[in-house]
Structures are given as structure tokens and as C-alpha cells.
Motif scaffolding. Structure first.
Motif, PDB file in Angstrom:
ATOM      1  N   SER A  13       0.962  -1.253  -0.074  1.00 58.43           N
ATOM      2  CA  SER A  13      -0.007  -0.206   0.026  1.00 58.43           C
ATOM      3  C   SER A  13       0.956   1.299   0.119  1.00 58.43           C
ATOM      4  CB  SER A  13      -1.024   0.066   1.311  1.00 58.43           C
ATOM      5  OG  SER A  13      -1.355   1.385   1.436  1.00 58.43           O
ATOM      6  N   PRO A  14       0.885   2.271  -0.954  1.00 58.69           N
ATOM      7  CA  PRO A  14       1.412   3.428  -0.987  1.00 58.69           C
ATOM      8  C   PRO A  14       1.264   4.265   0.053  1.00 58.69           C
ATOM      9  CG  PRO A  14      -0.274   3.485  -2.646  1.00 58.69           C
ATOM     10  CD  PRO A  14      -0.125   2.164  -1.958  1.00 58.69           C
ATOM     11  N   ASP A  15       0.339   4.134   0.696  1.00 57.90           N
ATOM     12  CA  ASP A  15      -0.162   4.915   2.026  1.00 57.90           C
ATOM     13  C   ASP A  15       0.633   4.367   3.277  1.00 57.90           C
ATOM     14  OD1 ASP A  15      -2.056   6.575   0.773  1.00 57.90           O
ATOM     15  OD2 ASP A  15      -3.157   4.832   0.581  1.00 57.90           O
ATOM     16  N   LEU A  16       0.613   2.803   3.436  1.00 52.80           N
ATOM     17  CA  LEU A  16       1.462   2.481   4.460  1.00 52.80           C
ATOM     18  C   LEU A  16       2.996   2.832   4.467  1.00 52.80           C
ATOM     19  CD1 LEU A  16      -0.332  -1.177   4.935  1.00 52.80           C
ATOM     20  CD2 LEU A  16      -0.316   1.084   6.500  1.00 52.80           C
ATOM     21  N   GLY A  17       3.311   2.813   2.905  1.00 53.18           N
ATOM     22  CA  GLY A  17       5.007   3.195   2.854  1.00 53.18           C
ATOM     23  C   GLY A  17       5.247   4.465   3.311  1.00 53.18           C
ATOM     24  N   LEU A  18       4.147   5.545   3.787  1.00 54.14           N
ATOM     25  CA  LEU A  18       4.466   6.819   4.308  1.00 54.14           C
ATOM     26  C   LEU A  18       4.931   6.710   5.600  1.00 54.14           C
ATOM     27  CD1 LEU A  18       1.305   8.768   2.949  1.00 54.14           C
ATOM     28  CD2 LEU A  18       3.729   8.857   2.079  1.00 54.14           C
ATOM     29  N   THR A  19       4.593   5.547   6.418  1.00 48.66           N
ATOM     30  CA  THR A  19       5.250   5.488   7.736  1.00 48.66           C
ATOM     31  C   THR A  19       6.214   4.632   7.956  1.00 48.66           C
ATOM     32  OG1 THR A  19       3.548   3.520   8.170  1.00 48.66           O
ATOM     33  CG2 THR A  19       2.900   6.143   8.513  1.00 48.66           C
ATOM     34  N   VAL A  20       6.949   4.761   9.099  1.00 47.71           N
ATOM     35  CA  VAL A  20       8.042   3.781   9.653  1.00 47.71           C
ATOM     36  C   VAL A  20       7.646   3.207  10.574  1.00 47.71           C
ATOM     37  CG1 VAL A  20      10.367   3.529  10.151  1.00 47.71           C
ATOM     38  CG2 VAL A  20       9.949   5.310   8.602  1.00 47.71           C
ATOM     39  N   PRO A  21       7.259   1.760  10.815  1.00 46.25           N
ATOM     40  CA  PRO A  21       6.805   1.197  12.003  1.00 46.25           C
ATOM     41  C   PRO A  21       7.850   1.345  13.119  1.00 46.25           C
ATOM     42  CG  PRO A  21       6.578  -0.359   9.829  1.00 46.25           C
ATOM     43  CD  PRO A  21       7.471   1.043   9.545  1.00 46.25           C
ATOM     44  N   GLY A  22       7.154   1.437  14.475  1.00 46.81           N
ATOM     45  CA  GLY A  22       8.158   1.805  15.505  1.00 46.81           C
ATOM     46  C   GLY A  22       9.076   0.851  15.775  1.00 46.81           C
ATOM     47  N   LYS A  23       8.658  -0.708  15.120  1.00 44.07           N
ATOM     48  CA  LYS A  23       9.447  -1.749  15.572  1.00 44.07           C
ATOM     49  C   LYS A  23      10.804  -1.808  14.944  1.00 44.07           C
ATOM     50  CE  LYS A  23       6.708  -4.929  14.015  1.00 44.07           C
ATOM     51  NZ  LYS A  23       5.924  -6.307  14.098  1.00 44.07           N
TER      52      LYS A  23
END
Length: 412
Positions: A310-320
């Protein structure tokens, strides 16, 4: 006189969320903190021991006063119960605002899903004319669609409109990456000075190895690929399991996926493992307290992080990602966007595009074929990137400065 912050977040201690440590950090730095939150039932949807629909409604977390509001529990993580959970807590929390003692200098929301959890914070901040900062951890409505298959066009327009309105109502926003900052500025019309880029840090204990002899004996003579966290469709763990089987068939006979955590996708993943006859290739360990995670990263040959395509999930960097890098182990990533770029920049692991099973399997084989020294070198690069970009003390300072003073937070 000490500054006072009201923290609003649906998920809080004893649930495992990073806001617990942020509150501890605020207290250690001399701030006074009250927390408005829900009743703990994440991720299984069952009340934690000592809690029920009858409370308790007030507790202490260190010196922080904790005020709890009702919510509909997730109850098996069905779509309807997740929806009811999402909409119930903000309504109950808004009704609980009159229980707060007041006197705050700022309101801060640690905004995981749902975006609606920031609504009570907005109401309180506007009424009392104090600044409100929203830390956007899950971008909505995009993150909603990765968990619930909302197809109705009208419902999607409503979700988009509500999300944009709530983001606009915040005085200040915090993004985890520059691409997310740009998206939030576009959607809200806010200047960059009102949308800070502050990555998620991880707690210091993740950087301290905790070898556990019993665990190491249980999973000895295997190449352990460890995943920690929540199981939802957003992690594409079904694809990961198939990639593990593909890599094993290509020569990585001892490759083993160790899943430490729980979530709405666990049952379907276990069913898939049985259908694929993959019981020897994967272990579902279950949830553990956050402070026990270093026992599992210590035994890992590599640490897995994955997100759906998802291009939108790619906007974030997971905390893990921060906690993985802190453990000084190679990172095996299957994701797009900001997370992909961070792993690539660090040199601390191997990365493939989201949901590319064959590319992920090839990277598994490459890691499997490396020497212990080569993997240790990757882990050292990951640790160095953590120290430079995700260190707790510096990022806490940036959070406190931006929440209380505004302006553009200093970048590391």
C-alpha cells in the motif's frame, strides 16, 4: 512551576504501546502528566486481569494520574467489534472530560488507530484554549482499509472527510517521516513548521541483549527469523510464510519463522500453516511483555519486518524498526516507502518490495548463506543507525519541545 500535559490515547498501560514509555520519559524530565485512556483489552479483545466494563476508572502510572473511559471490547477481532471499539471509546472519553482536574499547558494525542481517538483531545483543547498536538502513527483512512475491507463509496468518502477534518483541527501534527509530513501538509493546508518530523524511538531496554538459555535450547539448530508485534492484514504475514517455504525448498532447510505476538490474523495464519503443512517451519509463540522481547531478538539470526503493498502504509516507518536495529541484528524487510529507504540507508539488512514473495525468499536465502561474521556486520550497521536516528533521549526532547513550544523541532 512544572509544565502539565494531558495525554489522550485509547491504548495505554498495561497494554504494550510506546506511549507508556513516553509518559515515563515526560515524568523523568520533570513534567506533570495526566492520561485519558481506555480499558485494556488489546489485542485479543478480552479484558485484562483486574479490569472489566465496570472499571477501575482512576489509577496511577508512576506519578501520572490515569483516567479511564469505557469502550466496546474488540471481542475476537471481528469487523463489527473492531468498528464498535473504534467509535465507542471517543464518545465515552468525551463524556469523561469533565472528570479531568485541568490546569494543563498542552494536550497531546498518541494517535494510533482509530483517528477518532483524537476527537476528545480536540474538544478539551479548544474549550480550554490550550495547544493540541497530534502524533500521527496510523494515517487514516488509509490504515483503516488495510484492516477492514471498506468498499462502499459513501462510507469511504465519510471516512476521508472525518479524517481530514480531525487532522485540520489539531494545532500541531507530528509525522514519522518526511513523506508523511508532506502528505499531512497537503491534506490540512498546514505549513511545515506546524508538522514536525519526529521518528518513533524505542525504549532503551531493546538495546540490551537478554540471552535466555531455555529459549535458545528450544530453538537451537535452526536459522531463526523472528517477527515481534501485532498480526493484522497490514503485515502480510501470509505472504511471509509462503516465502519461508519457498526459501526452505530452495536450500534453506533450517529456516524457521518465530512469530512473537498476537492479533486479528493469528487464527487465519495458523489455518494457513496447517493447510501448507508448514508446522515445522513456523512457531506461534504468543504475546510477551515488551521487556521480554530482547530475549527473542537475542536468539534471532535475523529480524523480520513486513507491510502490505500500500503506498499509504509506505508513508510511515513502523516503530518496531527502531527496536530491531537497537538489537544489533540483521533486518529483513519487505515493505515500500519510508521504511524501505531507512533499511537501505542503514546498510543493516536486506530489503525487498512489499508483498514480493519471490524477492523476499531470495533475501532469506542470502541471509541464510552468509557467515556469522557477515550477519554480525549487518547488525552492527543497524545498531549504529539506531544510535544516530532513533535514540530515546534526543527524540523525547524533540517531542517535549514541540508539544509545549511549537515551531519546527530540531532534526537529528
Amino acid at each position: 512551576m512544572a509544565k502539565r500535559i494531558l495525554v489522550v490515547t485509547q491504548h495505554f498501560w498495561p497494554e504494550n504501546f510506546r506511549i507508556n514509555d513516553i509518559v515515563e520519559g515526560f515524568l523523568q524530565d520533570g513534567l506533570e502528566v495526566d492520561v485519558l485512556c481506555g480499558l485494556p483489552n488489546y489485542p485479543k479483545g478480552e479484558w485484562f486481569e483486574g479490569y472489566s466494563s465496570h472499571g477501575p476508572w482512576e489509577e496511577h502510572y508512576g506519578t501520572a494520574q490515569v483516567f479511564r473511559a469505557k469502550e466496546w471490547p474488540r471481542k475476537g477481532n471481528t469487523s463489527i467489534n473492531i468498528f464498535l471499539n473504534y467509535v465507542s471509546w471517543p464518545l465515552y472519553a468525551a463524556g469523561a472530560l469533565n472528570r479531568l482536574p485541568g490546569g494543563y499547558d498542552a494536550v497531546f494525542c498518541f494517535n494510533t488507530s482509530p483517528v477518532l481517538m483524537c476527537w476528545p483531545a480536540i474538544r478539551y483543547a479548544k474549550k480550554h484554549k490550550i495547544p493540541f498536538t497530534n502524533y500521527v502513527l496510523d494515517l487514516w483512512p488509509e490504515n483503516l482499509y488495510s484492516v477492514l475491507p471498506v468498499k462502499n463509496a459513501l462510507l469511504r468518502r465519510i471516512a476521508q472527510g472525518v479524517s481530514d477534518l480531525l487532522y485540520k483541527k489539531a494545532d500541531r501534527l507530528i509525522a514519522m517521516s518526511e513523506p508523511l509530513q508532506q502528505r499531512l501538509c497537503q491534506r490540512t493546508g498546514k505549513p511545515q513548521s506546524a508538522v514536525a518530523v519526529i521518528p518513533q524511538y524505542c525504549e532503551d531496554f531493546y538495546a540490551i541483549p537478554q540471552p535466555d538459555a531455555a529459549l535458545e535450547a528450544r530453538f537451537a539448530d535452526r536459522f531463526n527469523l523472528v517477527f515481534t508485534g501485532t498480526f493484522t492484514p497490514a503485515q502480510s504475514l501470509d505472504m511471509v510464510l509462503r516465502a519461508v517455504l519457498e526459501a526452505r525448498a530452495a536450500g534453506a532447510e533450517k529456516l524457521h519463522l518465530l512469530l512473537v505476538g498476537d492479533g486479528m490474523s493469528r487464527e487465519s495464519l495458523q489455518t494457513l500453516a496447517r493447510e501448507l503443512q508448514a508446522e515445522d517451519a513456523v512457531t506461534f509463540y504468543g504475546s510477551v511483555p515488551a521487556k521480554e522481547v530482547p530475549k527473542f531478538t537475542a536468539l534471532a539470526d535475523a529480524l523480520l519486518i513486513s507491510l502490505s503493498d500500500s503506498p499509504d502504509l509506505g508513508l510511515t516507518v513502523p516503530g518496531k524498526l527502531a527496536s530491531y536495529m537497537a538489537a544489533a541484528k540483521p533486518v529483513l524487510a519487505s515493505m515500500n516507502g519510508a521504511g524501505y529507504a531507512a533499511v537501505k540507508e542503514s546498510g543493516g539488512g536486506l530489503v525487498s518490495p512489499a508483498c514480493d514473495q519471490h524477492a523476499l525468499a531470495r533475501n532469506m536465502l542470502e541471509l541464510y548463506s552468509m557467515t556469522t561474521g557477515q550477519r554480525a556486520e549487518l547488525g552492527a550497521k543497524a545498531k549504529n543507525y539506531y544510535l544516530t536516528h532513533y535514540h530515546r533521549a534526543e527524540l523525547l526532547r524533540q517531542l517535549e519541545t514541540f508539544i509545549l513550544q511549537g515551531g519546527t523541532a530540531a532534526r537529528m
